[in-house]
Design a protein around this motif. Sequence first.
Motif, PDB file in Angstrom:
ATOM      1  N   HIS A 186      40.494  66.081  -9.249  1.00  0.00           N
ATOM      2  CA  HIS A 186      39.330  66.705  -8.609  1.00  0.00           C
ATOM      3  C   HIS A 186      38.021  66.238  -9.245  1.00  0.00           C
ATOM      4  N   GLY A 187      38.021  65.066  -9.825  1.00  0.00           N
ATOM      5  CA  GLY A 187      36.830  64.569 -10.500  1.00  0.00           C
ATOM      6  C   GLY A 187      35.834  63.916  -9.562  1.00  0.00           C
ATOM      7  N   ARG A 188      34.663  63.631 -10.095  1.00  0.00           N
ATOM      8  CA  ARG A 188      33.624  62.943  -9.331  1.00  0.00           C
ATOM      9  C   ARG A 188      34.078  61.517  -9.033  1.00  0.00           C
ATOM     10  N   SER A 189      33.706  61.024  -7.870  1.00  0.00           N
ATOM     11  CA  SER A 189      34.120  59.682  -7.448  1.00  0.00           C
ATOM     12  C   SER A 189      33.633  58.636  -8.441  1.00  0.00           C
ATOM     13  N   ALA A 190      34.562  57.807  -8.914  1.00  0.00           N
ATOM     14  CA  ALA A 190      34.212  56.680  -9.766  1.00  0.00           C
ATOM     15  C   ALA A 190      34.113  55.404  -8.942  1.00  0.00           C
ATOM     16  N   ALA A 191      34.836  55.378  -7.831  1.00  0.00           N
ATOM     17  CA  ALA A 191      34.752  54.274  -6.872  1.00  0.00           C
ATOM     18  C   ALA A 191      35.137  54.831  -5.514  1.00  0.00           C
ATOM     19  N   LEU A 192      34.304  54.581  -4.521  1.00  0.00           N
ATOM     20  CA  LEU A 192      34.584  55.026  -3.159  1.00  0.00           C
ATOM     21  C   LEU A 192      34.299  53.850  -2.231  1.00  0.00           C
ATOM     22  N   LEU A 193      35.364  53.315  -1.635  1.00  0.00           N
ATOM     23  CA  LEU A 193      35.252  52.144  -0.771  1.00  0.00           C
ATOM     24  C   LEU A 193      35.696  52.503   0.643  1.00  0.00           C
ATOM     25  N   ILE A 194      34.975  51.971   1.607  1.00  0.00           N
ATOM     26  CA  ILE A 194      35.310  52.186   3.016  1.00  0.00           C
ATOM     27  C   ILE A 194      35.254  50.850   3.742  1.00  0.00           C
ATOM     28  N   GLY A 195      36.321  50.536   4.436  1.00  0.00           N
ATOM     29  CA  GLY A 195      36.342  49.349   5.275  1.00  0.00           C
ATOM     30  C   GLY A 195      36.267  49.759   6.732  1.00  0.00           C
ATOM     31  N   ARG A 196      35.570  48.970   7.531  1.00  0.00           N
ATOM     32  CA  ARG A 196      35.469  49.256   8.965  1.00  0.00           C
ATOM     33  C   ARG A 196      35.675  47.972   9.754  1.00  0.00           C
TER      34      ARG A 196
END
Length: 262
Positions: A180-190
Amino acid sequence: MDLHTVTEVITSAGPGMWRPGDVWLGGGTALFGEPRPHLTRLLDLPSAGWPAITVRDDGVEIAATCTIAALAGHFREHELVQQCCHSFLASFKIWNVATVGGNLCAALPAGPMISLGAALAGVCTLIGADGRVRRVPVADFVTGEGRTVLRDGELLRSLFLPGYALAGRTSYRKGSLHRHGRSAALLIGRAEPTGGLALTVTAATRRPWVLRFPEPPRAAELEAALAGIPAGAFTDDVHGSPAWRRHLTGHYAEQIRAELSA
């Protein structure tokens, strides 16, 4: 946290009312999170009564004052919107107060509305103190940690998400030091309508990076594009080291590439 230097709260505030010492007030969850001794007056935006969400023929207009709860409620069936809303390090109480615009303007690396807007080709509508309107892509709106292109007196009016991007296939990956930690990496592909790929890197970096490929890239092409992100662009704080964040970015990017290229 109390803002002891504030002496007035102005309701139904508009751009022409701005003066030094003012700040635009949305939900206030970020604004009241730390001392701001230079502020003397709050200009309340929710009292303007902007519709939270307006569906248009070419997409969806989301008011800066739209709460996270309202956004999630409207897009119940949209997987990516739900994923980004749930990536908040916040309780349901915060969901009902925090706003889309506030998350964008706070410009924190882990801001999930930044991730969502940049990944879905979002465009910010800004209104200056003189009433002039300009539009800036979300990917360009945030320029660094806690920094945006907003000028003195300028406010964020809305975020527009084009219909083609909302309808596109997406792939989402998020990593943090604990569940439940803060995002260290958030990737989104479209997947682009033309057959290409747009990969958005956030949380790991101080500002959004959007890598675009005219056609599905091979692993080596993706790796070369990621190598173009400078070492100094990666976030360095208690939630993860830059080296680890870069590693996560490459790991998740390859998973997204394989998923959307299948």
